[in-house]
Write a protein that holds these residues in place. Structure first.
Motif, PDB file in Angstrom:
ATOM      1  N   MET A  20       0.734  -1.593   0.214  1.00  0.00           N
ATOM      2  CA  MET A  20      -0.299  -0.160   0.199  1.00  0.00           C
ATOM      3  C   MET A  20       1.031   1.335   0.071  1.00  0.00           C
ATOM      4  SD  MET A  20      -2.388  -0.966   2.785  1.00  0.00           S
ATOM      5  CE  MET A  20      -2.065  -2.694   3.569  1.00  0.00           C
ATOM      6  N   ILE A  23      -2.033   7.786   2.063  1.00  0.00           N
ATOM      7  CA  ILE A  23      -2.869   8.499   1.409  1.00  0.00           C
ATOM      8  C   ILE A  23      -2.852   9.879   2.234  1.00  0.00           C
ATOM      9  CG2 ILE A  23      -4.861   9.565   0.329  1.00  0.00           C
ATOM     10  CD1 ILE A  23      -5.885   6.498  -0.771  1.00  0.00           C
ATOM     11  N   LEU A  31      -5.066   6.334   5.876  1.00  0.00           N
ATOM     12  CA  LEU A  31      -5.697   6.072   4.672  1.00  0.00           C
ATOM     13  C   LEU A  31      -5.347   5.465   3.506  1.00  0.00           C
ATOM     14  CD1 LEU A  31      -8.505   5.740   1.891  1.00  0.00           C
ATOM     15  CD2 LEU A  31      -8.274   8.324   2.420  1.00  0.00           C
ATOM     16  N   TYR A  32      -4.672   3.938   3.336  1.00  0.00           N
ATOM     17  CA  TYR A  32      -3.982   3.893   2.194  1.00  0.00           C
ATOM     18  C   TYR A  32      -4.285   3.855   1.001  1.00  0.00           C
ATOM     19  CZ  TYR A  32      -1.032   2.892   6.301  1.00  0.00           C
ATOM     20  OH  TYR A  32      -0.728   2.798   7.478  1.00  0.00           O
ATOM     21  N   LEU A  33      -3.893   3.515  -0.398  1.00  0.00           N
ATOM     22  CA  LEU A  33      -4.421   3.367  -1.770  1.00  0.00           C
ATOM     23  C   LEU A  33      -3.529   1.460  -1.741  1.00  0.00           C
ATOM     24  CD1 LEU A  33      -5.373   3.497  -3.957  1.00  0.00           C
ATOM     25  CD2 LEU A  33      -3.189   4.670  -5.114  1.00  0.00           C
ATOM     26  N   GLN A  37      -4.798  -3.045  -7.884  1.00  0.00           N
ATOM     27  CA  GLN A  37      -5.646  -2.415  -8.537  1.00  0.00           C
ATOM     28  C   GLN A  37      -6.327  -2.911  -9.738  1.00  0.00           C
ATOM     29  OE1 GLN A  37      -7.021   1.135  -7.859  1.00  0.00           O
ATOM     30  NE2 GLN A  37      -5.276   0.924  -5.442  1.00  0.00           N
ATOM     31  N   CYS A  43      -8.808   0.754  -1.803  1.00  0.00           N
ATOM     32  CA  CYS A  43      -8.095   1.434  -0.691  1.00  0.00           C
ATOM     33  C   CYS A  43      -8.449   0.864   0.287  1.00  0.00           C
ATOM     34  CB  CYS A  43      -8.523   2.805   0.265  1.00  0.00           C
ATOM     35  SG  CYS A  43      -8.614   4.057  -1.734  1.00  0.00           S
ATOM     36  N   ALA A  72     -14.010   8.657   3.606  1.00  0.00           N
ATOM     37  CA  ALA A  72     -13.030   7.576   2.585  1.00  0.00           C
ATOM     38  C   ALA A  72     -13.953   7.275   1.621  1.00  0.00           C
ATOM     39  CB  ALA A  72     -11.903   7.066   3.158  1.00  0.00           C
ATOM     40  N   MET A  76     -14.055   8.171  -2.523  1.00  0.00           N
ATOM     41  CA  MET A  76     -13.371   7.480  -3.555  1.00  0.00           C
ATOM     42  C   MET A  76     -15.029   6.829  -4.725  1.00  0.00           C
ATOM     43  SD  MET A  76     -12.110   3.993  -0.816  1.00  0.00           S
ATOM     44  CE  MET A  76     -12.477   3.305  -2.433  1.00  0.00           C
ATOM     45  N   ILE A 134      -3.502   8.916  -6.297  1.00  0.00           N
ATOM     46  CA  ILE A 134      -4.243   9.420  -4.548  1.00  0.00           C
ATOM     47  C   ILE A 134      -4.115  10.805  -4.900  1.00  0.00           C
ATOM     48  CG2 ILE A 134      -2.302  10.504  -3.126  1.00  0.00           C
ATOM     49  CD1 ILE A 134      -1.318   7.436  -3.224  1.00  0.00           C
TER      50      ILE A 134
END
Length: 141
Positions: A20, A23, A31-33, A37, A43, A72, A76, A134
């Motif tokens: 990850m 973000i 919060l992570y991406l 993908q 996330c 979050a 998104m 991001i």
């Protein structure tokens, strides 16, 4: 039993960096991406303290955490316009409270079923592409 903390959400070590990209910090979480993908914009929201279950949180912490998750997810939705966001709270092997936020698209992978945690055909992006995702999320927080 070892007292050494092996939780990568707490340690913030290479194991986390391999999966990850941070973000931002939210009220009581991070919060992570997700680097993988397959589901554009996927996330994860990890609680800042080391707990495993929602019921371990005090009422105010629980409210703050759920608000972070909702914030979050709303960002998104605005950024990527998925048809649905799936929420996954798994921690069988890594006991730390976190939610996977997985945008699902009607004509995309796993529509109508459970998302794959780690698809066989991984979709990895360039640094510039991660940065763009991001930025889109941050603009909508």
């Amino acid at each position: 039993m070892s007292t050494e903390n092996t939780c990568f959400y707490c340690e913030k070590d290479q194991r986390l960096d391999d999966l990850m990209i941070e973000i931002c910090q939210l009220h009581v979480s991070t919060l992570y991406l997700f680097k993988e993908q397959t589901y554009k914009g996927r996330c994860l929201v990890a609680y800042k303290g080391h707990v495993n279950e929602l019921f371990e949180l005090q009422e105010t912490e629980l409210e703050s955490y759920i608000k972070d998750v909702a914030k979050a997810a709303a960002a998104m939705k605005k950024a990527f316009s998925p048809n649905k966001i799936n929420y996954g709270a798994y921690s069988d092997k890594l006991p730390h409270l976190h939610f996977h936020l997985v945008p699902k698209y009607q004509d995309g992978p796993s529509w109508g079923s459970t998302f794959e945690m780690m698809p066989a055909a991984k979709v990895l992006l360039s640094d510039a592409e991660y940065s763009e995702l991001i930025e889109q999320i941050k603009q909508n927080l």
